[in-house]
Scaffold this motif. Structure first.
Motif, PDB file in Angstrom:
ATOM      1  N   THR A 130      -7.235  11.847  86.626  1.00  0.00           N
ATOM      2  CA  THR A 130      -8.536  11.745  87.204  1.00  0.00           C
ATOM      3  C   THR A 130      -9.759  12.138  86.330  1.00  0.00           C
ATOM      4  N   LYS A 131      -9.509  12.815  85.336  1.00  0.00           N
ATOM      5  CA  LYS A 131     -10.778  13.551  84.568  1.00  0.00           C
ATOM      6  C   LYS A 131     -11.026  12.354  83.635  1.00  0.00           C
ATOM      7  N   LEU A 132     -10.140  11.360  83.365  1.00  0.00           N
ATOM      8  CA  LEU A 132     -10.645  10.118  82.566  1.00  0.00           C
ATOM      9  C   LEU A 132     -11.756   9.253  83.031  1.00  0.00           C
ATOM     10  N   ALA A 133     -12.506   8.765  82.223  1.00  0.00           N
ATOM     11  CA  ALA A 133     -13.619   7.924  82.497  1.00  0.00           C
ATOM     12  C   ALA A 133     -12.908   6.482  83.101  1.00  0.00           C
ATOM     13  N   SER A 134     -13.743   5.635  83.666  1.00  0.00           N
ATOM     14  CA  SER A 134     -13.084   4.652  84.358  1.00  0.00           C
ATOM     15  C   SER A 134     -13.514   3.406  82.999  1.00  0.00           C
ATOM     16  N   PRO A 135     -12.680   2.498  82.679  1.00  0.00           N
ATOM     17  CA  PRO A 135     -11.233   2.171  83.360  1.00  0.00           C
ATOM     18  C   PRO A 135     -10.167   2.827  82.687  1.00  0.00           C
ATOM     19  N   TYR A 136     -10.277   3.874  81.809  1.00  0.00           N
ATOM     20  CA  TYR A 136      -9.123   4.626  81.283  1.00  0.00           C
ATOM     21  C   TYR A 136      -8.147   5.131  82.346  1.00  0.00           C
ATOM     22  N   ASP A 137      -8.467   5.772  83.461  1.00  0.00           N
ATOM     23  CA  ASP A 137      -7.828   6.222  84.581  1.00  0.00           C
ATOM     24  C   ASP A 137      -6.976   5.195  84.888  1.00  0.00           C
ATOM     25  N   ALA A 138      -7.376   3.850  85.428  1.00  0.00           N
ATOM     26  CA  ALA A 138      -6.583   3.064  85.638  1.00  0.00           C
ATOM     27  C   ALA A 138      -5.587   2.361  84.720  1.00  0.00           C
ATOM     28  N   LEU A 139      -5.967   2.248  83.542  1.00  0.00           N
ATOM     29  CA  LEU A 139      -5.134   1.943  82.537  1.00  0.00           C
ATOM     30  C   LEU A 139      -3.868   2.850  82.140  1.00  0.00           C
ATOM     31  N   VAL A 140      -4.253   4.068  82.258  1.00  0.00           N
ATOM     32  CA  VAL A 140      -3.077   5.141  81.888  1.00  0.00           C
ATOM     33  C   VAL A 140      -2.218   4.960  83.093  1.00  0.00           C
ATOM     34  N   GLY A 141      -2.753   5.061  84.371  1.00  0.00           N
ATOM     35  CA  GLY A 141      -1.862   4.960  85.548  1.00  0.00           C
ATOM     36  C   GLY A 141      -1.030   3.724  85.374  1.00  0.00           C
ATOM     37  N   GLY A 142      -1.533   2.755  85.120  1.00  0.00           N
ATOM     38  CA  GLY A 142      -0.564   1.396  85.007  1.00  0.00           C
ATOM     39  C   GLY A 142       0.338   1.539  83.858  1.00  0.00           C
ATOM     40  N   MET A 143       0.011   2.198  82.792  1.00  0.00           N
ATOM     41  CA  MET A 143       1.044   2.264  81.711  1.00  0.00           C
ATOM     42  C   MET A 143       2.322   3.220  82.200  1.00  0.00           C
ATOM     43  N   ALA A 176       2.056   5.858  74.705  1.00  0.00           N
ATOM     44  CA  ALA A 176       0.491   5.461  74.660  1.00  0.00           C
ATOM     45  C   ALA A 176      -0.225   5.949  75.816  1.00  0.00           C
ATOM     46  N   GLY A 177       0.428   6.348  76.952  1.00  0.00           N
ATOM     47  CA  GLY A 177      -0.298   6.724  77.996  1.00  0.00           C
ATOM     48  C   GLY A 177      -0.438   8.334  77.818  1.00  0.00           C
ATOM     49  N   VAL A 178       0.305   8.788  77.425  1.00  0.00           N
ATOM     50  CA  VAL A 178       0.004  10.295  76.998  1.00  0.00           C
ATOM     51  C   VAL A 178      -1.067  10.353  75.935  1.00  0.00           C
ATOM     52  N   ALA A 179      -1.111   9.548  74.953  1.00  0.00           N
ATOM     53  CA  ALA A 179      -2.383   9.568  74.058  1.00  0.00           C
ATOM     54  C   ALA A 179      -3.817   9.109  74.612  1.00  0.00           C
ATOM     55  N   PHE A 180      -3.806   8.256  75.452  1.00  0.00           N
ATOM     56  CA  PHE A 180      -4.909   7.966  76.185  1.00  0.00           C
ATOM     57  C   PHE A 180      -5.171   9.026  77.172  1.00  0.00           C
ATOM     58  N   THR A 181      -4.322   9.763  77.680  1.00  0.00           N
ATOM     59  CA  THR A 181      -4.759  10.720  78.615  1.00  0.00           C
ATOM     60  C   THR A 181      -5.182  11.993  77.744  1.00  0.00           C
ATOM     61  N   TRP A 182      -4.852  12.165  76.743  1.00  0.00           N
ATOM     62  CA  TRP A 182      -5.275  13.156  75.680  1.00  0.00           C
ATOM     63  C   TRP A 182      -6.644  12.953  75.036  1.00  0.00           C
ATOM     64  N   TYR A 183      -6.612  11.657  74.522  1.00  0.00           N
ATOM     65  CA  TYR A 183      -8.021  11.347  73.604  1.00  0.00           C
ATOM     66  C   TYR A 183      -8.909  10.366  74.365  1.00  0.00           C
TER      67      TYR A 183
END
Length: 218
Positions: A66-79, A149-156
């Protein structure tokens, strides 16, 4: 009057023919156990790989999607959701390949069972198990790739913007991300840089999600 093709017996079997038939029968008898053994090896190897991935995921990084900016939060959740689905389906395929479909074994075998028919059934089952193993390997690798990929998006991935502070003073309006306060002033990070604003002279201090277009700030 025309006659159909005539069938004549072939040459008598020789030792090489009997050896080839024996090898073929042996290959058919060993085909299904070999596929099962390969599926078990792939299952164990992929399980070890995912143990390593779980250890990799314990490395310190952002843990709250939830700390990710949109739409990365939805992208990580989908991944992560797709990774879970691929992993579950892939595991089912690997289990199908390694152990077969659960069926009941008849207590009394059929009296007219033919070894050739049994070998044919084992060959068909070996083909099905091989296809299930290939699908399981592909889906499990896809699960690992999506997880990484999901972990990488979550981190970076870019973080969600924090709240902004809008300060109105007689000399104008400043808006930005608050950094710190000291000696009656607040330091704001704006689009043009850091600005110190006197809170003593402020006529209004308002917390806003985004800065208005007419004010400075991000």
């Amino acid at each position: 009057m025309t006659t159909g093709p005539r069938l004549t017996p072939g040459r008598p079997a020789i030792a090489a023919d009997r050896a080839a038939a024996h090898r073929m029968r042996q290959a058919l008898a060993e085909e299904l156990p070999k596929v099962r053994e390969a599926a078990l090896a792939w299952r164990n190897g992929l399980a070890g790989l995912f143990v390593g991935l779980l250890g990799f995921g314990l490395v310190k990084g952002r843990t709250d999607v939830t700390k990710l900016a949109s739409p990365y939060d939805a992208l990580v959740g989908g991944m992560l959701l797709l990774s879970l689905v691929c992993g579950a389906v892939g595991a089912l395929h690997l289990l199908r390949a390694a152990h077969g479909t659960p069926v009941a074994t008849p207590l009394v075998p059929e009296p007219d069972s033919d070894p050739a028919a049994r070998y044919t059934g084992d060959h068909v089952e070996a083909g099905r198990a091989l296809r299930a193993m290939r699908r399981g390997v592909v889906l499990t690798m896809a699960c690992g790739a999506l997880l990484v990929a999901g972990v990488a998006f979550t981190w970076y991935g870019p973080g969600k913007d924090g709240p902004r502070l809008l300060v109105r003073t007689p000399s104008g309006t400043e808006c930005g991300e608050p950094r710190r306060t000291e000696h009656g002033t607040v330091l704001l990070k704006t689009d043009t840089g850091e600005v110190k604003v006197s809170l003593v002279d402020a006529t209004a201090v308002v917390a806003v999600e985004t800065c208005p277009g007419g004010a400075q700030g991000g």
